[in-house]
Motif scaffolding. Structure first.
Motif, short mmCIF file in Angstrom:
data_model
loop_
_atom_site.label_atom_id
_atom_site.label_comp_id
_atom_site.label_asym_id
_atom_site.label_seq_id
_atom_site.Cartn_x
_atom_site.Cartn_y
_atom_site.Cartn_z
N MET A 283 66.74 -17.53 -22.56
CA MET A 283 67.50 -16.68 -22.48
C MET A 283 67.40 -16.15 -21.09
O MET A 283 68.47 -16.03 -21.11
CB MET A 283 66.95 -15.16 -23.73
CG MET A 283 66.80 -16.10 -25.24
SD MET A 283 68.22 -16.46 -25.54
CE MET A 283 68.35 -18.15 -25.90
N GLY A 314 67.61 -6.21 -29.53
CA GLY A 314 66.94 -7.32 -29.57
C GLY A 314 67.14 -7.90 -28.01
O GLY A 314 67.38 -8.78 -27.56
N GLU A 339 61.97 -5.48 -33.99
CA GLU A 339 60.95 -4.27 -34.75
C GLU A 339 62.43 -4.76 -35.89
O GLU A 339 63.69 -4.08 -35.41
CB GLU A 339 61.84 -2.79 -33.96
CG GLU A 339 60.50 -2.11 -33.68
CD GLU A 339 59.54 -1.34 -33.95
OE1 GLU A 339 59.84 -1.52 -35.24
OE2 GLU A 339 58.62 -1.06 -33.34
N ASP A 364 73.61 -14.08 -33.73
CA ASP A 364 71.95 -14.77 -34.70
C ASP A 364 72.05 -14.94 -36.10
O ASP A 364 71.26 -14.70 -37.20
CB ASP A 364 70.80 -14.32 -34.28
CG ASP A 364 70.40 -14.74 -32.49
OD1 ASP A 364 71.00 -15.56 -32.04
OD2 ASP A 364 69.83 -13.74 -32.01
#
Ligand SMILES: C[S@@+](CC[C@H](N)C(=O)[O-])C[C@H]1O[C@@H](n2cnc3c(N)ncnc32)[C@H](O)[C@@H]1O
Length: 478
Positions: A283, A314, A339, A364
């Motif tokens: 990433m 995220g 979380e 995603d």
């Protein structure tokens, strides 16, 4: 001239006109577009006294910068799209379909080259190259020890397979075969080089990408986890129980790796520790390879007041936050990841964010889960909180219906290129497949974003489109 309209019964826009009796004219138009685009590149570089990056020299940000000028980038995209279209038109279709069906060997060989550290071995060799035996057994180290170590490391060295692997890559312009069985890095293969000494990599392979920009990690993730998963795409699609599933654990990945876990849970298994680390660094590489203006442009970060809080939902290992923090020191950041209930995380910190930023997150998830995420964010938002999504916006490969959302239309590419910019913009469509196979996720069109924003309690007010890379999709509370 015969013109066949296609799909007119489904389209609200003008259908694509297929010119069936002017194939040679189309070849000529594509070739002219390539020539005229190279003229643009040449005069743009000349006006700044710059040189076009050599394909035979190692990659560096400095030597790459001439290619990054906006007019050079746009002309280069036209060349790439036109060249791919020209190949598709001029090559016998039998070759194209068979080559496409067997092209998966290229990523397979790429993974092998990365995992035998070929780019690092070739780093200091220069353009004269190194015999494949030398690639399997780097010089400068005790040959006996090297032989022992390398026999394990270079599992293919005995029958000269690396040459065959590297030759397929060289035929695809990754590495150069400078004389029989002798290979050198070129600009593309040099991207695989971590810059680390080969001995250090061999002694601690698990740390190979630590402290690097992560391109090798991205290539390994794509050619290992994603490549294996992709081969189960059709199996998941044709399973009657799963074909319409929006669940993140009913995907090709679940079939490929025989797991009931979601991809993120699966990455966190102890036996996948290396994969998880590699994914985080991959990433980071996405960030490094994306020009800064594509990350920072598209939203008026500087218009936010000092101390305004940006919550990176995220945010992974923080690459996006770091880029923003470097460019906009007046902002504060909260990095949030894994979380499950973001609403609670933000409430715990008693924050009213100025901006929720989600980069490479909504893609995603299926619509069902995006709407849940967006509703949680809406519940934690203040009345002035803005929502900034960075994801690809995909377009149809034909002219699109018009939309009233600011920024959603973009100038069509020159004829006879495909309406979506063709092969030059293929990355968004490849990412879309990556999301499908791993998560039942999706890259989305503007109307698809509009729908999930609306159902998630947000109003989509503006998009900043960048075909083929991250676009900005901006919302405010409804
Ligand atoms: C594709 S990565 C993007 C990372 C980062 N935004 C970037 O652009 O570099 C997706 C991230 O979502 C995180 N994630 C997955 N499920 C999550 C959840 N339930 N809550 C928060 N983060 C989650 C993953 O851990 C991962 O870091």
């Amino acid at each position: 001239m015969k013109i066949f309209p296609i799909g007119f019964h489904q389209l609200k826009t003008s259908p694509v006109a297929l010119h069936t009796d002017s194939a040679l004219a189309e070849l000529r138009a594509l070739s002219n577009l390539i020539n005229s685009s190279i003229d643009v590149i040449e005069s743009s570089l000349a006006s700044r006294g710059e040189k076009f990056p050599s394909p035979y020299e190692p990659f560096s940000k400095e030597t790459e910068s001439p290619r990054m000028a906006p007019d050079v980038r746009s002309a280069s995209s036209n060349v790439v799209a036109a060249a791919a279209q020209l190949i598709a038109s001029i090559r016998p279709p039998t070759s194209t379909i068979v080559i496409t069906a067997t092209q998966f060997h290229v990523p397979s060989c790429l993974r092998a080259a990365v995992e035998v550290h070929a780019a690092e071995v070739l780093r200091d060799i220069g353009l004269q190259g190194l015999h494949v035996k030398g690639i399997a057994a780097p010089t400068g180290v005790d040959s006996e020890k090297l032989g022992t170590k390398m026999a394990k490391l270079y599992a293919f060295s005995v029958n000269g397979t690396p040459a065959r692997i590297l030759r397929l890559l060289a035929t695809n312009h990754i590495f150069t075969e400078v004389s029989p069985d002798v290979f050198a890095n070129n600009r593309i293969s040099s991207l695989l080089d971590t810059g680390k000494p080969i001995e250090e990599i061999i002694n601690s392979p698990q740390d190979k990408y630590h402290g690097t920009v992560g391109i090798g990690a991205l290539i390994e993730h794509a050619t290992d986890d994603a490549f294996k998963t992709s081969s189960y795409l059709t199996d998941a699609l044709t399973d009657p129980k799963w074909t319409s599933s929006e669940e993140p654990n009913q995907t090709a990945l679940n079939l490929a790796f025989k797991t009931d876990l979601t991809a993120f849970e699966w990455f966190e298994l102890p036996e996948n520790a290396r994969r998880l680390r590699r994914f985080g660094l991959a990433m980071k590489a996405n960030q490094e390879m994306t020009p800064q203006d594509e990350i920072l442009g598209g939203f008026e970060w500087k218009s936010l007041p000092p101390g305004a809080v940006i919550v990176d939902v995220g945010g992974g290992i923080g690459s996006m936050c770091l880029t923003l923090a470097k460019a906009h020191g007046h902002l504060s950041f909260v990095l949030q990841d894994r979380e499950a209930i973001i609403k609670d995380a933000v409430k715990k910190a008693k924050i009213t964010p100025a901006v929720f930023v989600l980069r490479a997150i909504l893609h995603d998830w299926s619509d069902k889960y995006c709407i849940i995420i967006l509703r949680h964010l809406r519940a934690a938002a203040g009345p002035k909180t803005q929502l900034v999504i960075l994801d690809s916006i995909v377009s149809y490969a034909c002219p699109e219906p018009s939309s009233s959302i600011t920024g959603s239309s973009f100038p069509p590419p020159p004829a006879p290129l495909l309406a979506n910019g063709g092969y030059a913009n293929s990355r968004g469509y490849l990412m879309d497949m990556q999301m499908l196979i791993g998560f039942n996720g999706s890259e989305r069109t503007v109307p698809q974003f509009d729908k999930i924003f609306d159902e998630g309690g947000w109003k989509l007010v503006k998009v900043h489109r960048r075909p083929g890379t991250f676009s900005h999709i901006i919302g405010v509370p409804k």
